[in-house]
Scaffold this motif. Structure first.
Motif, mmCIF file in Angstrom:
data_model
loop_
_atom_site.group_PDB
_atom_site.id
_atom_site.type_symbol
_atom_site.label_atom_id
_atom_site.label_comp_id
_atom_site.label_asym_id
_atom_site.label_seq_id
_atom_site.Cartn_x
_atom_site.Cartn_y
_atom_site.Cartn_z
ATOM 1 N N PHE A 322 0.898 -1.156 -0.273
ATOM 2 C CA PHE A 322 -0.045 0.106 0.023
ATOM 3 C C PHE A 322 0.980 1.235 0.006
ATOM 4 N N LYS A 323 0.402 2.395 -0.631
ATOM 5 C CA LYS A 323 1.044 3.769 -0.827
ATOM 6 C C LYS A 323 0.109 4.836 -0.327
ATOM 7 N N ARG A 324 0.404 5.989 0.416
ATOM 8 C CA ARG A 324 -0.435 6.889 0.629
ATOM 9 C C ARG A 324 -0.895 7.637 -0.655
ATOM 10 N N VAL A 325 -2.167 7.911 -0.833
ATOM 11 C CA VAL A 325 -2.634 8.485 -2.078
ATOM 12 C C VAL A 325 -2.047 9.869 -2.196
ATOM 13 N N LEU A 336 -0.963 1.349 11.388
ATOM 14 C CA LEU A 336 -1.605 2.690 11.445
ATOM 15 C C LEU A 336 -2.720 2.618 12.538
ATOM 16 N N PRO A 337 -2.735 3.934 13.070
ATOM 17 C CA PRO A 337 -3.782 4.003 14.063
ATOM 18 C C PRO A 337 -5.102 3.991 13.860
ATOM 19 N N GLU A 338 -6.011 3.680 14.660
ATOM 20 C CA GLU A 338 -7.497 3.493 14.113
ATOM 21 C C GLU A 338 -8.005 5.026 13.880
ATOM 22 N N ASP A 339 -7.609 6.133 14.455
ATOM 23 C CA ASP A 339 -8.276 7.334 14.257
ATOM 24 C C ASP A 339 -7.323 8.055 12.903
ATOM 25 N N ASP A 340 -6.495 7.360 12.070
ATOM 26 C CA ASP A 340 -5.797 7.890 10.974
ATOM 27 C C ASP A 340 -6.847 8.294 10.031
ATOM 28 N N LYS A 341 -6.691 9.352 9.522
ATOM 29 C CA LYS A 341 -7.670 9.918 8.352
ATOM 30 C C LYS A 341 -7.247 9.709 6.900
ATOM 31 N N GLY A 342 -6.057 9.080 6.808
ATOM 32 C CA GLY A 342 -5.474 9.235 5.502
ATOM 33 C C GLY A 342 -6.153 7.951 4.633
ATOM 34 N N LEU A 343 -5.888 8.303 3.401
ATOM 35 C CA LEU A 343 -6.117 7.058 2.299
ATOM 36 C C LEU A 343 -5.188 6.544 1.663
ATOM 37 N N TYR A 344 -5.213 4.991 1.714
ATOM 38 C CA TYR A 344 -4.026 4.266 0.975
ATOM 39 C C TYR A 344 -4.378 3.342 -0.257
ATOM 40 N N TYR A 345 -3.570 3.187 -0.907
ATOM 41 C CA TYR A 345 -4.309 2.280 -2.110
ATOM 42 C C TYR A 345 -2.763 1.425 -2.521
ATOM 43 N N LYS A 346 -3.311 0.471 -3.342
ATOM 44 C CA LYS A 346 -2.176 -0.235 -4.248
ATOM 45 C C LYS A 346 -3.266 -0.639 -5.742
ATOM 46 N N ILE A 361 -7.033 -1.033 -5.233
ATOM 47 C CA ILE A 361 -7.759 -1.569 -3.858
ATOM 48 C C ILE A 361 -7.387 -0.106 -3.005
ATOM 49 N N THR A 362 -8.161 0.280 -2.202
ATOM 50 C CA THR A 362 -7.882 1.447 -1.306
ATOM 51 C C THR A 362 -8.107 0.981 0.331
ATOM 52 N N TYR A 363 -7.567 1.574 1.105
ATOM 53 C CA TYR A 363 -7.707 1.204 2.675
ATOM 54 C C TYR A 363 -8.052 2.295 3.330
ATOM 55 N N SER A 364 -8.833 2.731 3.994
ATOM 56 C CA SER A 364 -9.098 3.621 5.001
ATOM 57 C C SER A 364 -9.420 3.208 6.416
ATOM 58 N N PRO A 365 -8.341 3.427 7.210
ATOM 59 C CA PRO A 365 -8.487 2.864 8.772
ATOM 60 C C PRO A 365 -9.633 3.866 9.454
ATOM 61 N N LYS A 366 -10.322 4.994 8.899
ATOM 62 C CA LYS A 366 -11.286 5.532 9.408
ATOM 63 C C LYS A 366 -12.608 4.408 9.170
ATOM 64 N N TYR A 367 -12.565 4.089 7.810
ATOM 65 C CA TYR A 367 -13.816 3.319 7.403
ATOM 66 C C TYR A 367 -13.782 1.997 8.027
ATOM 67 N N ALA A 368 -12.587 1.379 8.220
ATOM 68 C CA ALA A 368 -12.480 0.019 9.020
ATOM 69 C C ALA A 368 -12.955 0.188 10.291
ATOM 70 N N ALA A 369 -12.587 1.271 11.137
ATOM 71 C CA ALA A 369 -12.918 1.519 12.570
ATOM 72 C C ALA A 369 -14.596 1.484 12.396
ATOM 73 N N TYR A 370 -15.182 2.114 11.399
ATOM 74 C CA TYR A 370 -16.602 2.137 11.404
ATOM 75 C C TYR A 370 -17.104 0.902 11.113
ATOM 76 N N GLN A 371 -16.663 0.077 10.154
ATOM 77 C CA GLN A 371 -17.140 -1.335 9.887
ATOM 78 C C GLN A 371 -17.120 -2.135 11.079
ATOM 79 N N ARG A 372 -15.988 -1.802 11.839
ATOM 80 C CA ARG A 372 -15.874 -2.943 13.023
ATOM 81 C C ARG A 372 -16.701 -2.607 13.927
#
Length: 575
Positions: A322-325, A336-346, A361-372
């Motif tokens: 993954f890389k930072r957008v 990455l911490p749960e409160d990280d607001k960045g967006l990452y991709y590969k 493929i994108t990954y958002s820690p904020k979205y992951a915490a919400y889904q969890r």
């Protein structure tokens, strides 16, 4: 006011005259000001008579402006009697919020489209008045066509038609639905350049208050899970969230089959040839992608990670690569911490039999915490269902907590098998591996990832369009039966949404839909002793912005009938 002249044997005199209607209803005039004779005026305003006349006309214009200002500024004296009852049947309350919608309606040249319809069908009723009133009523007080006629009767400009004319007009509007959409698109350029290089597409459905299927009203999978027959709508929207075109199709049809006919209509009638098609995974089949890979078109669509082939799926779920957008720097998303607001991709090439694509493929820690957090609450509910012994799965709801409850059969020394329910930890872990992940597929192989994701993120606006039509404009349930009139109903909802969106854009998207609609609905007036109108609403920042955007003001303490007629003309672009 105007310039008049009077010739005598020795001189020609110039005057400013004002026309008016006397107490007997006869038009007459009065001299307001004497400017002088031609001989007196030539030295200063000459050297020719034409020069003197030009100066005199300018003086008349200035005198007119002065008179209007004095009329607006003068105090209005009204007398009320405590011992006098109201007159029977006299209307006092008037709706004025439609004036701001009317401003957009006439900027879109809708009256010219109605003129074409009248020339084609030769009817006698005023279809422009009917269509505009139905649109305004749909926004301000959504109700049946009969009730919309009553709502229009409360507008400052009363209907110039009868109720039976409304139903006749619906037949025409339904028959010419496609032509009207194409003309609206062309005329919309009068309001500015359309962002039609990106087109979003999605489908929804509307239910009918009937018990059996009829025509295109078929039993299908309704969004509200009602047992009523439904009809489906496909909607194209441009990159600014403004509707472009729609089509209707039977409730039992596959929504993927709706795209190509409507897109062909856009290519043929709208002249849109070069654009990026954007939709969710449900409207992004291989054939749809192939179709939008042709000509000057391209596509950006969401991709279900669960439906990827094994190799691509494993790559997508892996935390590696993954890389930072924002700056393309490599990142370890597991740290990455749960409160990280960045967006990452590969991303990597994704080739099928006919298409060379790019899978992002994108990954958002904020979205992951919400889904969890959502899933944790569902697991808690599933455990409570187990403890109470009332675990029953609702197959229609994919988010039903009971999906985390597993079943197995156990036997006791030759006895009949009993069903034992348990909390399925494997199911929970399987869903957890998708937390924060999102996939996009595109044939734009060289574009920046940030630009591609920005386009994809705009899909929320089309969902908002459907929400506004269904909730705020009450597009459903539908009570009409005839196919033509059903098309007319949805055409009115579509035009109402288009006009509302343009008004929203004129206000720089500063206000929510609820704020704007509530304000428009409240901008009403009381008619006082046939002299004029008093506003019944509070002046606020939003009302100031509405007046500024539309070029007229209705927020004076008192407005004469003449002033209100001037505002009505301005809202139609006539002054």
């Amino acid at each position: 006011m105007r310039v008049v002249t009077s010739k005598s044997k020795n001189a020609e005199s110039f005057y400013i005259s004002k026309g008016y209607v006397n107490d007997k209803g006869v038009s007459t005039s009065v001299i307001v000001r004497k400017l002088g004779t031609l001989k007196e005026l030539l030295p200063e305003h000459g050297p020719t008579r034409d020069d003197v006349m030009a100066w005199a006309r300018e003086e008349a214009r200035l005198e007119t402006l002065k008179y209007k200002q004095e009329q607006e500024e003068k105090q209005i004296k009204l007398t009320f009697r405590a011992d006098r009852q109201l007159d029977y049947g006299k209307q006092v309350f008037y709706r004025g919020g439609y004036l701001f919608l009317q401003s957009i309606y006439y900027q879109m040249q809708m009256q010219k489209i109605c003129r074409k319809l009248k020339q084609r069908y030769k009817f006698k009723y005023d279809i422009n008045a009917i269509l505009s009133d139905l649109i305004y009523a749909r926004i301000l007080e959504p109700c049946s066509k009969r009730s919309s006629y009553k709502v229009a009767s409360e507008f400052l400009e009363r209907p110039s038609y009868q109720l039976h004319d409304v139903y006749r007009a619906l037949d025409v509007l339904g028959a010419e639905c496609d032509m009207i959409q194409a003309e609206v698109y062309k005329n919309s350029h009068f309001l500015g350049q359309r962002n039609d290089k990106i087109l979003y597409y999605d489908c929804t459905n509307y239910y009918f208050e009937i018990e059996q299927e009829d025509g295109s009203k078929k039993y299908g999978k309704g969004k509200e899970h009602r047992p009523n027959p439904i009809i489906q709508m496909g909607l194209f929207m441009d990159g600014d969230g403004i509707p472009l075109a729609f089509s209707l199709f039977p409730g039992n049809a596959n929504e993927q089959t709706s795209l190509k006919p409507l897109e062909k209509k856009i290519l043929r009638d709208f002249g849109c040839q070069k654009f990026i098609y954007c939709s969710d995974a449900g409207l992004a089949s291989e054939s749809i992608r192939e179709y939008n890979h042709m000509g000057e078109r391209a596509y950006i669509v969401t991709q279900s990670i669960k439906k990827l082939k094994k190799e691509e799926k494993e790559w997508a779920l892996s935390p590696q690569g993954f890389k930072r957008v924002s700056d393309d720097k490599p990142v370890d998303i597991t740290k990455l911490p749960e409160d990280d607001k960045g967006l990452y991709y590969k991303d990597e090439p994704y080739t099928t039999k006919k298409l060379h694509q790019r899978l992002i493929i994108t990954y958002s820690p904020k979205y992951a915490a919400y889904q969890r957090s959502i899933r944790d609450k569902q697991v808690e509910r599933a455990q409570k269902m187990l403890d109470s012994g009332k675990a029953k799965r609702n197959q229609k709801n994919p988010n039903d907590p009971a999906r985390f409850i597993g079943k197995m059969a156990v036997t006791k020394d030759g006895e009949a098998a009993d069903i034992k329910q348990y909390l399925d930890e494997d199911k929970i872990a399987e869903e957890a591996q998708y937390d924060g992940l999102y996939a996009v597929c595109t044939d734009l192989l060289d574009d920046e990832v940030g630009d591609i994701l920005k386009v994809s993120e705009g899909r929320w606006q089309i969902e908002e369009c459907f929400r506004i039509m269904k909730t705020d404009f009450s597009a459903r349930p539908v009570y009409l039966r005839e196919e033509n009139r059903i098309r007319a109903h949805f055409l009115i909802c579509f035009l109402a949404l288009t006009i509302y969106r343009y008004l929203e854009k004129k206000l720089d998207l500063k206000y929510t839909c609820e704020e704007l609609l509530e304000t428009l609905k409240g901008m009403n007036f009381a008619k006082i002793q046939e002299q004029g109108f008093i506003p019944l609403y509070k002046r606020e920042t939003i009302t100031d912005d509405l007046h500024e955007a539309c070029g007229f003001r209705t927020d004076y303490q008192f407005m004469t009938k003449s002033k209100m007629r001037t505002i009505q003309k301005k809202s139609k672009g006539k002054e």
